[in-house]
Design an enzyme around this catalytic site. Structure first.
Site, PDB file in Angstrom:
ATOM      1  N   SER A 151      -3.160  -3.472  -3.238  1.00  0.00           N
ATOM      2  CA  SER A 151      -2.233  -2.870  -2.065  1.00  0.00           C
ATOM      3  C   SER A 151      -3.169  -2.555  -0.766  1.00  0.00           C
ATOM      4  CB  SER A 151      -1.691  -1.464  -2.642  1.00  0.00           C
ATOM      5  OG  SER A 151      -0.913  -0.724  -1.687  1.00  0.00           O
ATOM      6  N   ASN A 188      -1.822  -5.134   5.207  1.00  0.00           N
ATOM      7  CA  ASN A 188      -2.245  -6.282   5.752  1.00  0.00           C
ATOM      8  C   ASN A 188      -1.759  -6.257   7.324  1.00  0.00           C
ATOM      9  OD1 ASN A 188       0.462  -6.193   5.282  1.00  0.00           O
ATOM     10  ND2 ASN A 188       0.613  -8.025   4.228  1.00  0.00           N
ATOM     11  N   CYS A 189      -0.834  -5.504   7.995  1.00  0.00           N
ATOM     12  CA  CYS A 189      -0.624  -5.533   9.065  1.00  0.00           C
ATOM     13  C   CYS A 189      -1.664  -4.922  10.108  1.00  0.00           C
ATOM     14  CB  CYS A 189       0.648  -4.446   9.430  1.00  0.00           C
ATOM     15  SG  CYS A 189       2.257  -5.183   8.691  1.00  0.00           S
ATOM     16  N   THR A 235      17.323 -12.604  -9.484  1.00  0.00           N
ATOM     17  CA  THR A 235      17.320 -13.974  -9.295  1.00  0.00           C
ATOM     18  C   THR A 235      18.436 -14.770 -10.092  1.00  0.00           C
ATOM     19  OG1 THR A 235      15.679 -14.629 -11.109  1.00  0.00           O
ATOM     20  CG2 THR A 235      14.830 -14.046  -9.090  1.00  0.00           C
ATOM     21  N   ALA A 241      13.071 -10.486  -8.007  1.00  0.00           N
ATOM     22  CA  ALA A 241      12.027 -11.055  -6.785  1.00  0.00           C
ATOM     23  C   ALA A 241      12.167 -10.372  -5.611  1.00  0.00           C
ATOM     24  CB  ALA A 241      12.091 -12.674  -6.438  1.00  0.00           C
ATOM     25  N   GLY A 275      10.410  -9.532  -1.294  1.00  0.00           N
ATOM     26  CA  GLY A 275       9.235  -9.492  -0.212  1.00  0.00           C
ATOM     27  C   GLY A 275       9.426 -10.708   0.468  1.00  0.00           C
ATOM     28  N   TYR A 277      15.366  15.259  24.905  1.00  0.00           N
ATOM     29  CA  TYR A 277      14.772  15.259  26.157  1.00  0.00           C
ATOM     30  C   TYR A 277      14.024  16.231  26.634  1.00  0.00           C
ATOM     31  CZ  TYR A 277      15.045  16.219  31.166  1.00  0.00           C
ATOM     32  OH  TYR A 277      14.670  16.594  32.575  1.00  0.00           O
ATOM     33  N   LYS A 330      19.326  11.384  30.940  1.00  0.00           N
ATOM     34  CA  LYS A 330      20.147   9.915  30.394  1.00  0.00           C
ATOM     35  C   LYS A 330      19.158   8.980  29.638  1.00  0.00           C
ATOM     36  CE  LYS A 330      23.692  10.281  33.972  1.00  0.00           C
ATOM     37  NZ  LYS A 330      24.042   9.724  35.163  1.00  0.00           N
TER      38      LYS A 330
END
Length: 552
Positions: free
Chosen positions: A38, A41-42, A273, A280, A282, A426, A434
């Site tokens: 784990s 990876n990003c 599956t 499965a 990902g 806001y 807006k």
């Protein structure tokens, strides 16, 4: 019950942890071919570029921590070789000892992900030609940059990894070229939105080679000679292949499981599956596009995590259906952010789906508060019902917030009329009364209600001087700084006093900087009896990046 999981990271590790929370008595075995179950990876490109200094911070769970907290039998550096569905066993091999053995299962979860595409061109296997998928790849690139100190790098591919790696290699002091076979980077964006990023990347020193592929690599006296599809050859010290990914479906295919879109594994809404005892999740699975309901492959971490959680629920007897994937994405591009959700215009056209669009360019926060910047936002919607079909945004601040709001609205099957009504937070440092999302809703609703007719930048080449009059209604100073084609200048505040300069036998096309003044101008003319009036959606700010002109 014994559950065997093949692959960790987002889908497999999430499923293992959720399974334990649901069933303390289950026997859970997790096989991971690599050394880490784990990891973020990003975050790998940002560790290579130095933005993330601590490698260990990328390791979200280690085998030891997973075993200690969740009592999961984690076996890293162990490759699953085969799935025997009849016997309900997997054949595995330990990379450390070479031992091969069978492991039985009651339920099996496949989370093998996707592998980087490495085309079989000459030189693809040279040691200075890298791909980036896991920690091992990351370490190789990081060590090469740190020890060899390359001066020139070629990144091949303009997707998320390619763009992020280009930025981080630049931050490492490397001269970077990026070759992309398509005419744009970041395929979830439409071309005109990507053009904003093209200009920004070039300003940051990246040599963008769009419409260009890598054909061959060979070793030369001064580095790697890279031969490109445009017939040129340049020398680099390293090459990173980020051409895309392909579902790692070998085990599923050999086991006879049903495959679908682009070789992904077919699953039902509960992650099962074609074999009810095999699930499965990902990047390896086929998903349903939330907008079109067509099969898709969307290799993103967020959906993989949710799918792992749902698969665990199915196994534990608490099934919940996966409702499809919006493909919501965000990407850092130097000082800019690009985000998208839902379908883009290219997809809608390919489906033959009826749609309309608007562009708005509001400020990221109140204009009177210092530090604001422009958000370029494109909204796609059904022209009859107003159902939101997709959105894209590019800017320096606040892009992620707006895309997330629209993604939430899309999940609720909301319309552009709902965007008008949203009550969003806001305060001057954060937004305007807006919000940009409201503005996109107002603009789209005006179009559906018939308050204004639009024209788009791709329609400008079709204007006929005999039939159309293009009018720049910005200020004289803005006009002097550059205009579109042969547009005449009639500032917005002078329209009522210069009505006789607008021909009634031609279509009048108005444009301003961002579209708002154009809309006001159209409303003035329409209420003075002009029948053929339209506004250039998004104005000069939408046109300029495509024309490679200064929009600031």
């Amino acid at each position: 019950m014994k559950i065997v999981i093949i692959g960790g990271v987002a889908g497999g590790a999430s499923a293992a942890a959720r399974l334990r929370r649901l069933d303390e008595g289950a026997e859970i075995v997790l096989f991971e071919r690599g050394g880490h179950i784990s990891f973020a990876n990003c975050g790998l490109p940002y560790y290579i570029g130095g933005a993330i200094p601590d490698r260990e911070s990328l390791l979200l769970q280690t085998p030891a921590s997973m075993e200690a907290r969740f009592r999961v039998d984690v076996r890293v550096q162990t490759e699953v070789l085969k799935i025997d569905r009849a016997r309900k066993v997997v054949s595995v091999r330990s990379e450390a000892t070479g031992e091969e053995y069978d492991e039985p299962y009651d339920k099996l979860l496949i989370s093998t992900g996707a592998s980087p595409v490495r085309p079989p061109f000459p030189g693809a296997d040279l040691p200075e030609v890298f791909t980036l998928r896991n920690m091992e790849d990351c370490d190789r690139i990081h060590d090469y940059v740190a020890l060899k100190r390359p001066e020139r790098a070629l990144v091949v591919g303009g997707g998320f990894i390619g763009v992020e790696m280009a930025e981080n290699l630049v931050h490492s002091g490397i001269r970077v070229s990026l070759a992309e076979m398509a005419d744009q980077i970041l395929a979830p964006l439409d071309y005109e939105m990507a053009c904003i990023l093209h200009r920004h990347m070039r300003k940051k020193g990246v040599d963008l080679k769009l419409g260009t592929s890598l054909q061959a690599v060979e070793r030369g006296e001064d580095g790697l000679i890279c031969r490109l599809g445009d017939g040129t050859a340049e020398t680099f010290d390293m090459v990173l292949l980020a051409i895309g990914v392909r579902a790692d479906n070998g085990l599923a295919r050999e086991a006879g499981l049903e495959l679908g879109f682009k070789g992904t594994i077919e699953v039902d809404p509960y992650m099962r599956t074609s074999d009810p005892d095999i699930l499965a999740v990902g990047d390896v699975i086929e998903v349903e596009d939330y907008v079109s309901h067509l099969p898709a492959s969307v290799p993103l971490a967020g959906p993989a995590n949710r799918q792992g959680r749902l698969a665990a629920g199915t196994i534990a007897g608490r099934p919940e259906a996966y409702e499809g994937t919006l493909g919501t994405m965000v990407c850092k591009v130097f000082d800019y952010t690009a985000g998208a959700t839902g379908n883009n215009e290219k997809q809608l056209k390919s489906q033959g789906r009826k749609y309309d669009k608007v562009y708005v360019h509001p400020g990221s926060h109140a204009g009177y508060y210092p530090g604001g910047s422009t958000i370029s936002l494109k909204l796609l919607f059904d022209p009859d019902s107003g159902l939101i079909l997709g959105a894209q945004a590019v800017g320096q601040e606040g892009v992620d917030k707006r895309i997330d709001v629209i993604a939430t609205a899309m999940h609720g099957r909301m319309t552009v009329f709902d965007l008008e009504k949203l009550e969003l937070s806001y305060a001057p440092p954060f937004s305007s009364a807006k919000d940009p999302v409201n503005m996109a809703g107002f603009t789209a609703a005006n179009v559906i209600k018939g308050d204004v007719e639009q024209i788009f930048i791709e329609d400008l080449d079709g204007l006929d001087p005999e039939k159309d009059l293009l009018v720049d209604i910005r200020t004289p100073d803005e006009y002097a700084g550059g205009t579109i084609g042969d547009a005449v200048s009639i500032p917005l505040d002078e329209i009522r006093d210069r009505l006789d300069e607008f021909p009634r036998d031609k279509r009048i096309v108005l444009f301003c900087r961002a579209g708002l003044r154009g809309y006001i101008g159209c409303r003035i003319l329409m209420q003075h009896g002009f029948q053929k009036v339209c506004n250039l959606s998004g104005g000069y700010l939408t046109w300029a990046p495509v024309a490679d002109r200064d929009a600031d």
